[in-house]
Design a protein around this motif. Structure first.
Motif, mmCIF file in Angstrom:
data_model
loop_
_atom_site.group_PDB
_atom_site.id
_atom_site.type_symbol
_atom_site.label_atom_id
_atom_site.label_comp_id
_atom_site.label_asym_id
_atom_site.label_seq_id
_atom_site.Cartn_x
_atom_site.Cartn_y
_atom_site.Cartn_z
ATOM 1 N N PRO A 1 8.827 6.362 -21.504
ATOM 2 C CA PRO A 1 8.385 6.685 -20.133
ATOM 3 C C PRO A 1 8.181 5.489 -19.233
ATOM 4 C CG PRO A 1 7.176 8.003 -21.741
ATOM 5 C CD PRO A 1 7.952 6.971 -22.514
ATOM 6 N N LEU A 2 8.022 4.277 -19.797
ATOM 7 C CA LEU A 2 7.866 3.101 -18.941
ATOM 8 C C LEU A 2 9.119 2.885 -18.092
ATOM 9 C CD1 LEU A 2 6.033 0.546 -21.254
ATOM 10 C CD2 LEU A 2 5.079 1.990 -19.445
ATOM 11 N N LEU A 3 10.276 3.196 -18.649
ATOM 12 C CA LEU A 3 11.495 3.120 -17.855
ATOM 13 C C LEU A 3 11.450 4.150 -16.733
ATOM 14 C CD1 LEU A 3 14.153 2.709 -20.687
ATOM 15 C CD2 LEU A 3 13.424 0.973 -19.051
ATOM 16 N N GLY A 4 10.863 5.322 -17.026
ATOM 17 C CA GLY A 4 10.700 6.332 -15.983
ATOM 18 C C GLY A 4 9.803 5.850 -14.858
ATOM 19 N N VAL A 5 8.737 5.123 -15.218
ATOM 20 C CA VAL A 5 7.863 4.550 -14.189
ATOM 21 C C VAL A 5 8.647 3.572 -13.329
ATOM 22 C CG1 VAL A 5 5.828 3.112 -13.797
ATOM 23 C CG2 VAL A 5 5.762 4.875 -15.546
ATOM 24 N N GLY A 6 9.494 2.763 -13.965
ATOM 25 C CA GLY A 6 10.326 1.831 -13.203
ATOM 26 C C GLY A 6 11.249 2.548 -12.233
ATOM 27 N N VAL A 7 11.806 3.681 -12.664
ATOM 28 C CA VAL A 7 12.662 4.472 -11.778
ATOM 29 C C VAL A 7 11.880 4.943 -10.564
ATOM 30 C CG1 VAL A 7 13.956 6.630 -11.577
ATOM 31 C CG2 VAL A 7 14.245 5.193 -13.601
ATOM 32 N N LEU A 8 10.652 5.428 -10.780
ATOM 33 C CA LEU A 8 9.847 5.936 -9.674
ATOM 34 C C LEU A 8 9.386 4.812 -8.748
ATOM 35 C CD1 LEU A 8 7.731 8.664 -11.493
ATOM 36 C CD2 LEU A 8 9.836 8.916 -10.183
ATOM 37 N N ILE A 9 9.158 3.623 -9.291
ATOM 38 C CA ILE A 9 8.838 2.482 -8.434
ATOM 39 C C ILE A 9 10.029 2.154 -7.535
ATOM 40 C CG2 ILE A 9 8.370 -0.003 -8.433
ATOM 41 C CD1 ILE A 9 6.657 0.412 -10.915
ATOM 42 N N PHE B 1 0.839 -1.201 0.000
ATOM 43 C CA PHE B 1 0.000 0.000 0.000
ATOM 44 C C PHE B 1 0.876 1.254 0.000
ATOM 45 C CE2 PHE B 1 -2.272 3.434 2.079
ATOM 46 C CZ PHE B 1 -3.497 3.429 1.428
ATOM 47 N N ASN B 2 1.891 1.263 0.831
ATOM 48 C CA ASN B 2 2.792 2.413 0.878
ATOM 49 C C ASN B 2 3.528 2.603 -0.440
ATOM 50 O OD1 ASN B 2 3.372 3.905 3.693
ATOM 51 N ND2 ASN B 2 2.614 1.832 4.088
ATOM 52 N N LEU B 3 3.944 1.504 -1.067
ATOM 53 C CA LEU B 3 4.638 1.596 -2.345
ATOM 54 C C LEU B 3 3.758 2.252 -3.404
ATOM 55 C CD1 LEU B 3 6.981 0.921 -4.263
ATOM 56 C CD2 LEU B 3 5.951 -1.349 -4.571
ATOM 57 N N VAL B 4 2.496 1.826 -3.487
ATOM 58 C CA VAL B 4 1.569 2.398 -4.473
ATOM 59 C C VAL B 4 1.349 3.880 -4.188
ATOM 60 C CG1 VAL B 4 -0.797 2.325 -5.344
ATOM 61 C CG2 VAL B 4 0.457 0.193 -4.949
ATOM 62 N N ALA B 5 1.118 4.219 -2.921
ATOM 63 C CA ALA B 5 0.838 5.613 -2.571
ATOM 64 C C ALA B 5 2.040 6.511 -2.873
ATOM 65 C CB ALA B 5 0.447 5.714 -1.100
ATOM 66 N N VAL B 6 3.231 6.079 -2.472
ATOM 67 C CA VAL B 6 4.426 6.904 -2.687
ATOM 68 C C VAL B 6 4.718 7.041 -4.178
ATOM 69 C CG1 VAL B 6 6.925 6.987 -2.353
ATOM 70 C CG2 VAL B 6 5.430 6.394 -0.447
ATOM 71 N N THR B 7 4.596 5.933 -4.943
ATOM 72 C CA THR B 7 4.890 5.980 -6.375
ATOM 73 C C THR B 7 3.914 6.889 -7.113
ATOM 74 O OG1 THR B 7 5.798 3.734 -6.290
ATOM 75 C CG2 THR B 7 5.206 4.597 -8.446
ATOM 76 N N LEU B 8 2.619 6.763 -6.817
ATOM 77 C CA LEU B 8 1.634 7.630 -7.467
ATOM 78 C C LEU B 8 1.845 9.087 -7.092
ATOM 79 C CD1 LEU B 8 -1.677 5.540 -7.247
ATOM 80 C CD2 LEU B 8 -0.226 5.945 -9.250
ATOM 81 N N SER B 9 2.219 9.335 -5.853
ATOM 82 C CA SER B 9 2.478 10.705 -5.425
ATOM 83 C C SER B 9 3.651 11.307 -6.190
ATOM 84 C CB SER B 9 2.747 10.728 -3.915
ATOM 85 O OG SER B 9 3.053 12.027 -3.471
#
Length: 671
Positions: free
Chosen positions: A522-530, A175-183
């Motif tokens: 940008p998918l690589l960017g999403v991976g960075v933020l995860i 839950f924290n991972l999803v919240a922090v990544t989306l933020s």
């Protein structure tokens, strides 16, 4: 007009180089380390203290300022009965000190201090415990009943919310991972859109003297597309994600219980009693103000030009302020006062670099490429070769900021390079580095290879088109006077038409290839933020999650306690390490380590040995033991196994050349 654009681009490059130099100077001049959570540094009574008289209070000192409303401690005896007065409080003299009164005249017994620290900076929760003993008047030392349940294990929300400490994603951690990544993702995309408007779109040549009317139309349509399709949904998602960040912190306090985490009293206490709560409220206030501006831009039929530009400037300032509140409520602010300003500035620059680079890539995918798809390939190529060069300097600026500030930020949390491999935080950081390298390679591919080829091919296409048009617009009078040349003119037109068709096919292929790279990049960017989210979750004590060369035996919870001895080689294969835990039961144990050269089998004594203990079944934090040399060539120290169950031990050996060698094992401790 062109001179004005050149001056603007020159200023952009000067700003980029200046920011890079400032970040590099800070990196070189102000190195340091900081804890990611409020870690217990010392206490009175101290850990494993043997006292002749009963103390009247317990005092604990932590590495960070504490949240006074949520940080607490309790003390129980060997029968799990509370013996404190229930007045745990943060000292008014020292915000890092937690004090707790004890009942008068405590009898001889073993006592367990269970504490919970909540960082006043980033709101993160840490739990731990330690023992002290009051001896009998005749000097007899009481011991815990090995067959009884460990006292204090269920106090202060104790339980298996262990993502922060074991590196294993549980429900709370997910839950924290999803919240922090989306933020992070929402903020970077929204701020990146504002940066694109001011630093890219306004630099593209438009108006009189511009030969690219179609490109001009696309440039003017991009801000409108973002306002009408993405501004409000992005800000609403950001608002909810930041609420999720707060609820995620509450879940750690409530032992993963949703009913407790969503209790209004707990949430209100979190946002009103700490610096984290203050800046969290600041985040939400900024997002709500930005939402008001976005709704106005979305619903108003006509926008006066000066007011529309004022809204754009307001959005940019709100975005930069949002990054500020995110930085001030993150790990970056959890440093000593002399490094606070530099750490916060570096983290803010890191977010800004992410917005320029990763946020810009998302803007291209959502607001630029869909508009390009409405036009023919030649017009797409013309637009791509016109607009993207104005984005490249700022993308490079983002890369420089991420490259320079990333290692600086990591230096605040990693105490040694070995933790890149041995800790969950370090491994997430390594994956992030790999993804950033992949992003760099992808960007270099289309900037240095695809775009120059596309520009060259478009030049050939434009040359063919110009000559075909010239051959088709010869004056009729001249054709009449030179009727004999008419067949030759027709042949040239057909030749230019074939050339144009060939060039258009190549142009279509290159344009499709470039837009495909831009769309998937940008998918690589999403991976960075995860990975950033994982680093946020696993930052607790930088605890190891796996062991190499494990030979530790396991036992059932009903097994009779007996000393544990296990051997393993260090990860570099140079030393053999033998670890003995005696008596390997709940409470105080003696930890002995023998080190030998793997090739010669001879004992190695001219080294320093440190032992890191981590409970794998519960978030009890990390106990660090500095082992002392003994006459027989071994190294030993006493420490606590504060509950029965599965433990991880990491042995760190420092040789005379100041190199670190590590071995990890897992073992089971019965009651």
């Amino acid at each position: 007009m062109l001179m004005h654009k050149d001056l603007r681009r020159s200023a952009c490059w000067q700003l980029t180089i200046g920011a890079a130099l400032v970040a590099l100077a800070l990196f070189l001049l102000f190195p340091g380390t900081a804890e990611a959570h409020a870690v217990l540094l010392r206490s009175d009574p101290s850990q494993d203290a043997l006292l002749r008289t009963a103390p009247t209070e317990v005092r604990l000192w932590f590495s960070e300022d504490l949240n006074p409303a949520l940080s607490s401690a309790v003390v129980v005896n060997s029968h799990n009965q509370r013996v404190d007065t229930g007045n745990a409080h943060v000292s008014s003299r020292d915000p890092t000190e937690l004090d707790l009164g004890l009942k008068a005249n405590l009898p001889p017994d073993v006592y367990v201090v269970v504490w919970r620290s909540v960082s006043n900076v980033d709101g993160h929760v840490l739990r731990g415990s330690f023992l002290f003993t009051i001896a009998e008047p005749n000097g007899t030392v009481p011991h815990l009943n090995a067959s009884a349940p460990p006292p204090g294990q269920d106090l202060l929300g104790g339980g298996n919310t262990s993502s922060l400490y074991t590196g294993q994603i549980d429900a709370v951690g997910l839950f924290n991972l999803v919240a922090v990544t989306l933020s992070e993702l929402g903020a970077i995309f929204w701020v990146g859109a504002q940066l694109w408007r001011f630093f890219v779109l306004e630099a593209v040549p438009t108006g009189e003297g511009s030969d690219h009317s179609e490109t001009e139309a696309i440039v003017q349509a991009m801000p409108s597309r973002f306002i009408h399709r993405f501004a409000v949904p992005t800000l609403l998602a950001l608002l909810v994600a930041n609420l999720g960040v707060l609820v995620g912190q509450a879940l750690f306090l409530s032992n993963g219980q949703w009913s407790g985490a969503l209790a209004p009293s707990l949430l209100l206490s979190m946002v009103t009693s700490s610096r984290f709560g203050t800046f969290w409220l600041g985040r939400e206030a900024i997002i709500l103000l930005a939402l008001a501006v976005a709704f106005y831009q979305l619903l108003a039929r006509r926008h006066p030009a000066p007011f529309e530009r004022a809204c754009a400037w307001l959005n940019l300032l709100l975005g930069l302020a949002l990054f500020g509140t995110m930085t001030l409520s993150s790990h970056a602010a959890a440093v000593s006062s002399n490094l606070f300003l530099f750490s916060v500035l570096i983290d803010w620059l890191h977010l800004l670099g992410s917005a320029f680079w990763i946020g810009g890539m998302f803007y291209i995918v959502t607001c630029y490429l869909p508009l390009l798809e409405q036009h023919a390939p030649p017009l797409r190529a013309q637009s791509l070769t016109t607009v993207l060069p104005y984005y490249s300097p700022w993308a490079i600026a983002g890369v420089l900021l991420l490259t320079i500030t990333g290692p600086f930020s990591a230096s605040f949390h990693l105490t040694s390079p070995a933790e890149l491999i041995t800790t969950a935080y370090g491994r997430a950081l390594l994956i992030k580095i790999v993804l950033v390298a992949a992003l760099l390679a992808t960007s270099a591919f289309h900037v240095l290879l695809l775009r120059p080829r596309l520009k060259k091919e478009y030049g050939k296409y434009a040359y063919c088109l110009e000559h075909l048009e010239q051959s088709q617009t010869n004056p009729t009078a001249q054709q009449t006077e030179k009727a004999s040349e008419e067949p030759e003119t027709g042949i040239q037109q057909r030749r230019w038409a074939r050339q144009l068709k060939l060039r258009e096919k190549r142009l279509t292929r290159l344009t499709t290839r470039l837009t495909t790279v831009l769309r998937w990049e940008p998918l690589l960017g999403v991976g960075v933020l995860i990975c950033v989210g994982l680093m946020n979750i696993f930052a607790g004590t930088l605890a190891p999650t796996t062991a190499q060369n494990q030979t530790a035996p396991t036992a059932s919870s009903t097994a009779t306690p007996k000393p544990l001895t296990t051997s393993a080689t260090t990860s570099d294969g140079l030393f053999t390490v033998t670890l003995t835990v005696s008596p390997n039961r709940f409470g105080t144990n003696t930890f002995t380590v023998k080190v030998s050269d793997r090739q010669t089998q001879r004992p190695v004594t001219q080294v320093g040995v440190t032992l890191y203990l981590n409970m794998l079944d519960m978030d009890m934090g990390t106990e660090v033991l500095n082992l002392q040399p003994a006459a027989d060539g071994s190294f030993s120290a006493q420490g606590d196994l504060t509950m029965s169950g599965n433990w991880s031990a990491r042995v760190q050996i420092r040789t005379l050349d100041n190199k670190l060698h590590e071995m990890q094992v897992k073992f089971f401790t019965p009651f």
